[in-house]
Write a protein that holds these residues in place. Structure first.
Motif, PDB file in Angstrom:
ATOM      1  N   THR A  20      42.145  39.486  48.643  1.00 20.73           N
ATOM      2  CA  THR A  20      42.470  38.091  47.758  1.00 20.73           C
ATOM      3  C   THR A  20      42.881  37.101  48.591  1.00 20.73           C
ATOM      4  O   THR A  20      43.531  36.415  47.928  1.00 20.73           O
ATOM      5  CB  THR A  20      43.466  38.502  46.458  1.00 20.73           C
ATOM      6  N   MET A  27      40.742  33.752  44.476  1.00 20.42           N
ATOM      7  CA  MET A  27      41.809  34.254  44.030  1.00 20.42           C
ATOM      8  C   MET A  27      42.914  33.234  43.997  1.00 20.42           C
ATOM      9  O   MET A  27      44.156  33.549  43.447  1.00 20.42           O
ATOM     10  CB  MET A  27      42.008  35.389  44.238  1.00 20.42           C
ATOM     11  N   GLN A  35      37.455  34.658  38.395  1.00 16.98           N
ATOM     12  CA  GLN A  35      38.465  35.465  38.765  1.00 16.98           C
ATOM     13  C   GLN A  35      38.076  37.001  38.122  1.00 16.98           C
ATOM     14  O   GLN A  35      37.737  38.103  38.710  1.00 16.98           O
ATOM     15  CB  GLN A  35      39.797  35.054  38.730  1.00 16.98           C
ATOM     16  N   PHE A  50      42.926  46.984  45.797  1.00 15.57           N
ATOM     17  CA  PHE A  50      43.084  45.759  45.664  1.00 15.57           C
ATOM     18  C   PHE A  50      44.239  45.213  46.521  1.00 15.57           C
ATOM     19  O   PHE A  50      45.416  45.890  46.347  1.00 15.57           O
ATOM     20  CB  PHE A  50      43.404  45.227  44.317  1.00 15.57           C
ATOM     21  N   THR A  52      46.748  42.151  48.050  1.00 17.42           N
ATOM     22  CA  THR A  52      47.276  40.705  47.709  1.00 17.42           C
ATOM     23  C   THR A  52      48.713  40.324  48.781  1.00 17.42           C
ATOM     24  O   THR A  52      48.903  41.368  49.475  1.00 17.42           O
ATOM     25  CB  THR A  52      47.432  40.397  46.474  1.00 17.42           C
ATOM     26  N   SER A  61      47.649  33.888  44.141  1.00 18.56           N
ATOM     27  CA  SER A  61      46.946  35.231  44.335  1.00 18.56           C
ATOM     28  C   SER A  61      47.496  36.299  43.545  1.00 18.56           C
ATOM     29  O   SER A  61      46.563  36.939  42.720  1.00 18.56           O
ATOM     30  CB  SER A  61      46.531  35.332  45.900  1.00 18.56           C
ATOM     31  N   LEU A  65      45.411  37.489  40.373  1.00 18.69           N
ATOM     32  CA  LEU A  65      44.721  39.291  40.291  1.00 18.69           C
ATOM     33  C   LEU A  65      45.503  40.013  39.200  1.00 18.69           C
ATOM     34  O   LEU A  65      45.004  40.734  38.499  1.00 18.69           O
ATOM     35  CB  LEU A  65      45.161  39.806  41.814  1.00 18.69           C
ATOM     36  N   GLY A 302      37.107  39.652  51.463  1.00 24.39           N
ATOM     37  CA  GLY A 302      37.336  38.465  50.560  1.00 24.39           C
ATOM     38  C   GLY A 302      35.865  38.090  49.877  1.00 24.39           C
ATOM     39  O   GLY A 302      34.993  38.017  50.644  1.00 24.39           O
TER      40      GLY A 302
END
Length: 338
Positions: A20, A27, A35, A50, A52, A61, A65, A302
């Motif tokens: 992200t 994001m 998103q 995931f 970030t 982000s 997220l 990404g």
């Protein structure tokens, strides 16, 4: 989607992870509908990891997220379990109390994510002796391991149930990075590993133009660490349309020395045969190259749209590049793409 072990953590992760960072822009934008579509699409395709960081869009982000995962019905107790990582990045003002700064940073990250804990917390700074590195803000091993250092903060957060495991981004001085790997204190490392700089996992000559990471990936695997591959597409240089990410008018940030974007685009021009011969896109060849390396837990990509997501996920289980292809690549590395 295929799944792999994240080192010795006991966590199973999708071998394609959802990155992200600000590079893909999605994001860190204000397009919340896009998103949500991307996160739901990833979940539907089997993505469970995931990644970030507080440094992506100055926290945007994490906020986006967290919002998208909640709206998609993913997370603890929802029936759709995901693994989530975030990162801390210390600045000069934090170095008088790294432990306190780490704890405060993670608390803010959890607020933005709307969660009480994350599976993995990682260092996002460069690592170099004496904090001396040509780009970015570096930490030295004393900042990490010393009394009241980053690691002490991580352990305090773990004791409070805020984080599960510890990792770091493997950028900076290769010897210093090896010191973190060999300490046995970390569970994961994000390795800079792609077709243009394979030195984390394959030998390169002393004349190689990009930074030689000296087999850092293999060292991490030997220590039982999970390996998360970053920059697999070299900021878009390893795609059909280099420059698509918006860097035509300005130089993008340098993450790894010797891998400046313009140089990587030039190097990538020597790899067009990968798509011509392999029946796949250059991006797919790049992702398959990373996935075929023994010990890799996941490749972080990404996404700016569903097409890119599907292209990446199609690489899961697609198999390794051929022996002939690898021999051609090794000859290019040996001559530094000349």
């Amino acid at each position: 989607m295929q799944y792999r072990s994240l080192g010795r953590t006991g966590i199973r992760v999708s071998e394609i992870g959802f990155g992200t960072g600000g590079i893909s822009q999605l994001m860190v934008s204000d397009d919340h509908a896009a998103q949500l579509r991307a996160v739901k699409g990833a979940l539907d395709l089997g993505v469970t990891f995931f990644d970030t960081a507080m440094g992506y869009g100055n926290g945007k982000s994490e906020v986006n997220l967290g919002r998208a995962l909640k709206a998609a019905g993913a997370g603890a107790g929802t029936g759709t379990e995901v693994s989530l990582s975030t990162k801390i990045r210390l600045g000069p003002d934090d170095l008088s109390d790294p432990k306190g700064a780490v704890i405060a940073s993670v608390e803010r990250s959890l607020d933005r994510l709307g969660r009480t804990s994350v599976d993995l917390i990682q260092i996002h700074n460069y690592i170099a002796p004496g904090r001396k590195w040509p780009v970015g803000m570096a930490l030295d091993e004393g900042d990490v391991f010393g009394p009241g250092g980053v690691l002490a903060g991580f352990k305090e957060l773990r004791a409070r149930g805020k984080v599960g495991f510890f990792g770091f981004t493997g950028i900076g001085d290769p010897k210093a990075l090896s010191g973190l790997v060999e300490s046995g204190e970390f569970h994961t490392v994000q390795t800079y590993f792609n077709l243009l700089n394979p030195s984390c996992g394959y030998p390169v000559p002393g004349s190689f133009g990009a930074l030689d990471y000296g087999g850092l990936l293999d060292r991490a695997v030997d220590e039982g660490m999970g390996v998360l591959v970053i920059r697999v597409l070299a900021l878009g240089a390893l795609t059909a349309e280099p420059g698509l990410l918006g860097f035509l008018d300005e130089a993008p940030p340098v993450l790894s020395l010797g891998s400046e974007y313009a140089r990587d685009v030039e190097r990538a021009g020597k790899l067009s045969w990968l798509a011509d011969e392999g029946g796949h896109t250059l991006a797919q060849a790049a992702i398959r190259f990373a996935l075929m390396k023994e010990g890799v837990s996941a490749v972080l990509v990404g996404f700016s749209g569903s097409g890119q997501l599907e292209e990446a996920v199609s690489c899961s289980g697609a198999g390794a590049l051929s022996g002939e292809t690898m021999q051609k690549l090794k000859r290019l590395w040996e001559t530094d793409f000349s």
